[in-house]
Enzyme design. Structure first.
Site, PDB file in Angstrom:
ATOM      1  N   HIS A  52      21.222 -44.240 -27.579  1.00 40.50           N
ATOM      2  CA  HIS A  52      21.944 -43.730 -28.750  1.00 40.50           C
ATOM      3  C   HIS A  52      20.989 -42.966 -29.657  1.00 40.50           C
ATOM      4  CE1 HIS A  52      20.346 -47.527 -30.303  1.00 40.50           C
ATOM      5  NE2 HIS A  52      20.662 -47.176 -31.537  1.00 40.50           N
ATOM      6  N   HIS A  54      19.782 -43.084 -32.775  1.00 39.23           N
ATOM      7  CA  HIS A  54      18.934 -43.545 -33.884  1.00 39.23           C
ATOM      8  C   HIS A  54      17.453 -43.228 -33.640  1.00 39.23           C
ATOM      9  CE1 HIS A  54      22.214 -46.581 -35.323  1.00 39.23           C
ATOM     10  NE2 HIS A  54      22.379 -45.371 -35.818  1.00 39.23           N
ATOM     11  N   ASP A  56      14.678 -44.759 -34.153  1.00 37.56           N
ATOM     12  CA  ASP A  56      13.775 -45.741 -33.529  1.00 37.56           C
ATOM     13  C   ASP A  56      13.974 -45.807 -32.011  1.00 37.56           C
ATOM     14  OD1 ASP A  56      16.312 -47.008 -34.214  1.00 37.56           O
ATOM     15  OD2 ASP A  56      15.422 -48.936 -33.684  1.00 37.56           O
ATOM     16  N   HIS A  57      14.913 -45.011 -31.484  1.00 41.99           N
ATOM     17  CA  HIS A  57      15.144 -44.943 -30.038  1.00 41.99           C
ATOM     18  C   HIS A  57      14.833 -43.564 -29.467  1.00 41.99           C
ATOM     19  CE1 HIS A  57      17.386 -48.854 -30.018  1.00 41.99           C
ATOM     20  NE2 HIS A  57      17.321 -48.552 -31.296  1.00 41.99           N
ATOM     21  N   HIS A 115      28.034 -49.886 -32.021  1.00 42.68           N
ATOM     22  CA  HIS A 115      26.866 -49.698 -32.887  1.00 42.68           C
ATOM     23  C   HIS A 115      26.824 -48.227 -33.338  1.00 42.68           C
ATOM     24  CE1 HIS A 115      22.781 -50.216 -34.396  1.00 42.68           C
ATOM     25  NE2 HIS A 115      22.364 -49.236 -33.632  1.00 42.68           N
ATOM     26  N   ASP A 137      21.109 -51.092 -28.668  1.00 41.27           N
ATOM     27  CA  ASP A 137      21.440 -51.933 -29.820  1.00 41.27           C
ATOM     28  C   ASP A 137      22.875 -52.456 -29.745  1.00 41.27           C
ATOM     29  OD1 ASP A 137      18.913 -51.438 -30.753  1.00 41.27           O
ATOM     30  OD2 ASP A 137      19.522 -50.170 -32.432  1.00 41.27           O
ATOM     31  N   HIS A 175      15.537 -54.643 -29.304  1.00 41.17           N
ATOM     32  CA  HIS A 175      14.853 -55.277 -30.445  1.00 41.17           C
ATOM     33  C   HIS A 175      14.566 -56.758 -30.175  1.00 41.17           C
ATOM     34  CE1 HIS A 175      15.248 -52.037 -33.492  1.00 41.17           C
ATOM     35  NE2 HIS A 175      16.364 -51.737 -32.825  1.00 41.17           N
TER      36      HIS A 175
HETATM   37 FE    FE Z   1      17.455 -49.803 -32.982  1.00 39.48          FE
HETATM   38 ZN    ZN Z   2      20.309 -48.360 -33.394  1.00 42.67          ZN
END
Ligand code: FE
Ligand code: ZN
Length: 266
Positions: A52, A54, A56-57, A115, A137, A175
C-alpha cells in the site's frame, strides 16, 4: 526459499525473500537496511512488492530502483504511489486474482481493502515449505491495521479472507506490534490461556531483541480478537465495552466495536 525480516524505523519490518543469489523485498520503506542485507549476503535485487501507498512502506523504492536499474516493481493498481508511474515498463500495477512470477515462485495477489482503499496482500506456497503471506498493515499478530480509508465491513471481509488461508501459513506483518496487541487481546479475553501463554513467549523474544514474526495463522485464529468476532467471549466483551446497541450476532458490528476500543486502548 529463504525468508528474512529486516527491522526498519522504530517498529517496521521489510521482508526479504531470496534463493541465495537473487532477492525480492516487500514494502521497503527505507533503502538502507535492504542495501546492507543484500551486500552482506551477496544478493542481487530482482523485484520489489508494495502492499500500500504509506511512506513507511514505499520510502526506499526510488533509491532501490536507482541502484538496481529496471528492477521490476509490483504495486496496487488502485493506489497512487510516490514512485514512477505506468510510463516505466518495469512497473506492474496488480490487483486481486493476479499472479506474479519471480525468483522461481508464483506469488498470488489478494485484495485486502480496509487500512487503505487499494491495499494488497501477497501469498506464496513454496514447494516443501509452509505458505507465506505478506499482509502489510492489514493483519498484525493479535491485531489488525487501523481503518484509514476503508469501512469496518471491508476490513472484516479482508481479514476473513486471510483467516481462510492454510493453518501453517507464516504471517509476515509489516510492524512489530505484537506485545501491545496481546495486551489488548488479554483485555478482550481475560480467560484465554492461549493469549496469556503467547504474551509470555513473545515478551521473552522481545527481551532478546528477536522478532515475534512470522506469526502462524493457526495460532492467530486462537489469539487474535479481530479474527474471533464469531466467538461468544469476544462478542460479550465487545458489547460490554461498546454498549447494548451493538448486535453480538453481527460480526461486522463486533469487529467495529473492537477496532474502536483498540483505538483508545492504553
Ligand atoms: Fe505501516
Ligand atoms: Zn500503513
Amino acid at each position: 526459499m529463504n525468508l528474512v525480516a529486516l527491522p526498519a524505523f522504530a517498529d517496521n519490518y521489510i521482508w526479504l525473500v531470496h534463493d541465495g543469489r537473487k532477492a525480492v523485498v516487500v514494502d521497503p520503506g527505507d533503502e538502507l537496511p535492504v542495501l546492507q542485507a543484500l551486500e552482506q549476503a551477496s544478493l542481487t535485487l530482482c523485484g520489489i512488492l508494495v502492499t500500500h501507498h504509506h511512506p513507511d512502506h514505499t520510502g526506499g523504492v526510488m533509491a532501490l530502483r536507482e541502484r538496481f536499474a529496471g528492477v521490476p516493481l509490483w504495486t496496487p493498481a488502485n493506489e497512487r504511489l510516490p514512485v514512477p508511474g505506468a510510463a516505466d515498463a518495469a512497473v506492474h500495477p496488480v490487483r486481486g486474482g493476479d499472479s506474479i512470477r519471480t525468483l522461481g515462485l508464483e506469488i498470488e495477489v489478494i485484495d485486502t481493502p480496509g487500512h487503505t482503499a487499494g491495499h494488497l496482500a501477497y501469498f506464496i506456497q513454496p514447494v516443501g515449505q509452509a505458505p507465506v503471506l505478506f499482509c502489510g498493515d492489514t493483519l498484525f499478530s493479535a491485531g489488525c491495521g487501523r481503518l484509514f480509508e476503508g469501512s469496518p465491513a471491508q476490513m472484516h471481509a479482508s481479514l476473513s479472507r486471510l483467516a481462510a488461508l492454510p493453518d501453517a501459513t507464516r504471517i509476515c506483518c509489516a510492524h512489530e506490534y505484537t506485545l501491545s496487541n496481546l495486551r489488548f487481546a488479554a483485555a478482550v479475553e481475560p480467560a484465554s490461556s492461549d493469549v496469556a501463554g503467547h504474551l509470555r513467549h513473545c515478551s521473552g523474544l522481545r527481551e532478546q531483541g528477536q522478532p515475534t514474526l512470522p506469526a502462524e495463522l493457526a495460532r492467530e485464529r486462537r489469539i487474535n480478537p479481530f479474527l474471533r468476532c464469531d466467538q461468544p467471549a469476544v462478542q460479550r466483551a465487545a458489547v460490554a465495552h461498546a454498549g447494548p446497541g451493538t448486535d453480538p450476532n453481527d460480526p461486522v458490528a463486533v469487529f467495529a466495536a473492537l477496532r474502536a476500543w483498540k483505538n483508545e486502548f492504553r
